[in-house]
Design an enzyme around this catalytic site. Structure first.
Site, PDB file in Angstrom:
ATOM      1  N   ARG A  35      96.566  14.509   5.548  1.00 51.14           N
ATOM      2  CA  ARG A  35      96.645  13.484   4.493  1.00 51.14           C
ATOM      3  C   ARG A  35      97.645  13.906   3.424  1.00 51.14           C
ATOM      4  O   ARG A  35      97.694  15.051   3.013  1.00 51.14           O
ATOM      5  CB  ARG A  35      95.273  13.279   3.852  1.00 51.14           C
ATOM      6  CG  ARG A  35      95.356  12.448   2.579  1.00 51.14           C
ATOM      7  CD  ARG A  35      94.084  11.729   2.259  1.00 51.14           C
ATOM      8  NE  ARG A  35      93.044  12.589   1.719  1.00 51.14           N
ATOM      9  CZ  ARG A  35      91.860  12.135   1.326  1.00 51.14           C
ATOM     10  NH1 ARG A  35      91.562  10.855   1.438  1.00 51.14           N
ATOM     11  NH2 ARG A  35      90.964  12.966   0.859  1.00 51.14           N
TER      12      ARG A  35
ATOM     13  N   LYS B   1      88.483   4.961   3.769  1.00 50.05           N
ATOM     14  CA  LYS B   1      88.031   3.994   2.752  1.00 50.05           C
ATOM     15  C   LYS B   1      89.181   3.539   1.862  1.00 50.05           C
ATOM     16  O   LYS B   1      89.369   2.350   1.622  1.00 50.05           O
ATOM     17  CB  LYS B   1      86.949   4.612   1.837  1.00 50.05           C
ATOM     18  CG  LYS B   1      85.729   5.123   2.555  1.00 50.05           C
ATOM     19  CD  LYS B   1      84.721   5.717   1.575  1.00 50.05           C
ATOM     20  CE  LYS B   1      85.222   6.936   0.797  1.00 50.05           C
ATOM     21  NZ  LYS B   1      85.506   8.105   1.633  1.00 50.05           N
TER      22      LYS B   1
ATOM     23  N   ARG C 217      78.093   7.073  -4.718  1.00 56.75           N
ATOM     24  CA  ARG C 217      78.074   8.202  -3.798  1.00 56.75           C
ATOM     25  C   ARG C 217      76.717   8.880  -3.768  1.00 56.75           C
ATOM     26  O   ARG C 217      76.540   9.846  -3.027  1.00 56.75           O
ATOM     27  CB  ARG C 217      79.118   9.221  -4.246  1.00 56.75           C
ATOM     28  CG  ARG C 217      80.345   9.308  -3.353  1.00 56.75           C
ATOM     29  CD  ARG C 217      81.236  10.370  -3.946  1.00 56.75           C
ATOM     30  NE  ARG C 217      82.237  10.853  -3.042  1.00 56.75           N
ATOM     31  CZ  ARG C 217      83.482  10.380  -2.970  1.00 56.75           C
ATOM     32  NH1 ARG C 217      83.855   9.364  -3.711  1.00 56.75           N
ATOM     33  NH2 ARG C 217      84.348  10.948  -2.161  1.00 56.75           N
TER      34      ARG C 217
ATOM     35  N   ARG D  78      96.440  17.157  -1.452  1.00 54.57           N
ATOM     36  CA  ARG D  78      95.472  17.362  -2.530  1.00 54.57           C
ATOM     37  C   ARG D  78      94.800  18.728  -2.419  1.00 54.57           C
ATOM     38  O   ARG D  78      94.499  19.181  -1.328  1.00 54.57           O
ATOM     39  CB  ARG D  78      94.402  16.265  -2.463  1.00 54.57           C
ATOM     40  CG  ARG D  78      94.739  15.060  -3.306  1.00 54.57           C
ATOM     41  CD  ARG D  78      93.862  13.887  -2.998  1.00 54.57           C
ATOM     42  NE  ARG D  78      92.434  14.186  -2.943  1.00 54.57           N
ATOM     43  CZ  ARG D  78      91.509  13.278  -2.633  1.00 54.57           C
ATOM     44  NH1 ARG D  78      91.858  12.052  -2.347  1.00 54.57           N
ATOM     45  NH2 ARG D  78      90.246  13.622  -2.587  1.00 54.57           N
TER      46      ARG D  78
HETATM   47  P1  ADP Z   1      87.892  10.922  -0.685  1.00 58.83           P
HETATM   48  O1  ADP Z   1      88.818   9.736  -0.760  1.00 58.83           O
HETATM   49  O2  ADP Z   1      88.465  12.006   0.118  1.00 58.83           O
HETATM   50  O3  ADP Z   1      86.493  10.581  -0.281  1.00 58.83           O
HETATM   51  P2  ADP Z   1      87.777  10.705  -3.528  1.00 58.83           P
HETATM   52  O4  ADP Z   1      89.158  10.537  -3.993  1.00 58.83           O
HETATM   53  O5  ADP Z   1      86.937   9.472  -3.388  1.00 58.83           O
HETATM   54  O6  ADP Z   1      87.813  11.487  -2.158  1.00 58.83           O
HETATM   55  O7  ADP Z   1      86.985  11.714  -4.454  1.00 58.83           O
HETATM   56  C1  ADP Z   1      87.504  12.994  -4.735  1.00 58.83           C
HETATM   57  C2  ADP Z   1      86.457  13.766  -5.527  1.00 58.83           C
HETATM   58  O8  ADP Z   1      86.183  13.087  -6.766  1.00 58.83           O
HETATM   59  C3  ADP Z   1      85.098  13.887  -4.858  1.00 58.83           C
HETATM   60  O9  ADP Z   1      85.045  14.976  -3.947  1.00 58.83           O
HETATM   61  C4  ADP Z   1      84.188  14.100  -6.071  1.00 58.83           C
HETATM   62  O10 ADP Z   1      84.287  15.420  -6.571  1.00 58.83           O
HETATM   63  C5  ADP Z   1      84.813  13.181  -7.106  1.00 58.83           C
HETATM   64  N1  ADP Z   1      84.208  11.839  -7.060  1.00 58.83           N
HETATM   65  C6  ADP Z   1      84.819  10.667  -6.727  1.00 58.83           C
HETATM   66  N2  ADP Z   1      83.976   9.641  -6.809  1.00 58.83           N
HETATM   67  C7  ADP Z   1      82.774  10.154  -7.205  1.00 58.83           C
HETATM   68  C8  ADP Z   1      81.493   9.596  -7.456  1.00 58.83           C
HETATM   69  N3  ADP Z   1      81.240   8.283  -7.295  1.00 58.83           N
HETATM   70  N4  ADP Z   1      80.507  10.430  -7.849  1.00 58.83           N
HETATM   71  C9  ADP Z   1      80.736  11.747  -8.016  1.00 58.83           C
HETATM   72  N5  ADP Z   1      81.901  12.331  -7.783  1.00 58.83           N
HETATM   73  C10 ADP Z   1      82.932  11.549  -7.376  1.00 58.83           C
HETATM   74  P1  ADP Z   2      89.119   8.171   2.288  1.00 54.39           P
HETATM   75  O1  ADP Z   2      89.554   7.281   1.157  1.00 54.39           O
HETATM   76  O2  ADP Z   2      87.916   7.618   3.015  1.00 54.39           O
HETATM   77  O3  ADP Z   2      88.928   9.585   1.875  1.00 54.39           O
HETATM   78  P2  ADP Z   2      91.837   7.823   3.321  1.00 54.39           P
HETATM   79  O4  ADP Z   2      92.018   6.345   3.334  1.00 54.39           O
HETATM   80  O5  ADP Z   2      92.522   8.590   2.266  1.00 54.39           O
HETATM   81  O6  ADP Z   2      90.267   8.176   3.386  1.00 54.39           O
HETATM   82  O7  ADP Z   2      92.271   8.367   4.770  1.00 54.39           O
HETATM   83  C1  ADP Z   2      92.204   9.758   5.081  1.00 54.39           C
HETATM   84  C2  ADP Z   2      93.406  10.142   5.949  1.00 54.39           C
HETATM   85  O8  ADP Z   2      93.307   9.549   7.237  1.00 54.39           O
HETATM   86  C3  ADP Z   2      94.740   9.676   5.374  1.00 54.39           C
HETATM   87  O9  ADP Z   2      95.702  10.652   5.696  1.00 54.39           O
HETATM   88  C4  ADP Z   2      95.011   8.369   6.107  1.00 54.39           C
HETATM   89  O10 ADP Z   2      96.399   8.076   6.201  1.00 54.39           O
HETATM   90  C5  ADP Z   2      94.410   8.643   7.474  1.00 54.39           C
HETATM   91  N1  ADP Z   2      93.808   7.455   8.095  1.00 54.39           N
HETATM   92  C6  ADP Z   2      93.177   6.409   7.480  1.00 54.39           C
HETATM   93  N2  ADP Z   2      92.735   5.509   8.391  1.00 54.39           N
HETATM   94  C7  ADP Z   2      93.073   5.999   9.610  1.00 54.39           C
HETATM   95  C8  ADP Z   2      92.882   5.530  10.968  1.00 54.39           C
HETATM   96  N3  ADP Z   2      92.221   4.396  11.221  1.00 54.39           N
HETATM   97  N4  ADP Z   2      93.359   6.314  11.964  1.00 54.39           N
HETATM   98  C9  ADP Z   2      93.985   7.483  11.694  1.00 54.39           C
HETATM   99  N5  ADP Z   2      94.198   7.972  10.450  1.00 54.39           N
HETATM  100  C10 ADP Z   2      93.754   7.257   9.422  1.00 54.39           C
END
Ligand code: ADP
Ligand code: ADP
Ligand code: ZN
Length: 214
Positions: free
Chosen positions: A127, A13, A88, A160
């Protein structure tokens, strides 16, 4: 253009949201980035959020929703925005729908980036996140030009705390219980679009652009 990115943690995302924000010139709003910035600054919100984030749990809705509603009312959001990691939960989605309805507005696209659980753990363990701008990379799938240094802003990359395999498993469970129902929520509103997130990054991006450009 008001866009939501849906998908499991690690689905890509953030990666896609940044590319779309750049292409269409709209702000990228990541609740995860906002919480991490608050943790870094040591704010009250940051202290509260950290307790939940470290456990792989969601930050409570009441700490999250107002934050986003205030943000989307700022001037730079007048042409649109892309929300990444929000909503979420169903209550968060309802809060957003209501706040938008009060402004005679709505979400145009909820894009679900679909990636099966098997692929997620592999993505998360590789990541790396930039401490400066929040950009994410992958040691195999999307490496930086110089190891450990952000291509965008030159700051340092970290793994992270919540990307450890135990926490990732917990976050996936939370995703299936609390976030996945949003797919049907936005389907019923006629806003849902789906993209296969297992393709390589550029193909996922092209798929999303096709959706947005109609
Ligand atoms: P990822 O990109 O791996 O999905 P995020 O960076 O979006 O992770 O979120 C990291 C953490 O921040 C989540 O696991 C949650 O604890 C918190 N968080 C982020 N967005 C929300 C939301 N909309 N509602 C509740 N918790 C959130
Ligand atoms: P989210 O915001 O949904 O948690 P991220 O954009 O941070 O996800 O992506 C999670 C991990 O996967 C990162 O290490 C990113 O570089 C990698 N990644 C993202 N898109 C792809 C893809 N299409 N194929 C392989 N790896 C990817
Ligand atoms: Zn950076």
């Amino acid at each position: 253009m008001k866009i939501i990115m849906l998908g499991a943690p690690g689905a890509g995302k953030g990666t896609q949201a940044k590319m779309i924000a750049d292409k269409f010139g709209i702000p990228h709003i990541s609740t995860g980035d906002i919480f991490r910035a608050n943790i870094k600054e040591g704010t009250e919100l940051g202290k509260k959020a950290k307790e939940y984030m470290d456990q792989g749990a969601l930050v409570p809705d009441e700490l999250t929703c107002d934050l986003v509603v205030d943000r989307i009312k700022q001037d730079d959001c007048s042409k649109g925005y892309i929300l990444d990691g929000f909503p979420r939960t169903i209550p968060q989605a309802e809060c957003l729908t209501k706040a938008l309805a009060d402004m005679d507005d709505k979400i145009d696209y909820a894009i679900n980036v679909d990636v099966p659980d098997e692929n997620i753990v592999r993505r998360m363990s590789g990541r790396r996140a930039c401490v400066g701008c929040g950009a994410t990379y992958h040691i195999v799938y999307n490496p930086t030009k110089t190891e450990g240094i952000c291509d965008r802003c030159g700051k340092e990359l970290i793994l992270r705390d919540d990307d450890k395999p135990e926490t990732v498993q917990k976050r996936l469970t939370v995703y299936h219980e609390q976030t996945q129902p949003l797919i049907d929520y936005y389907k019923e509103k006629g806003a849902l679009a789906e993209v296969d997130g297992t393709q390589d990054m550029q193909d996922v991006f092209n798929g999303i652009v096709k959706i947005l450009e109609g």
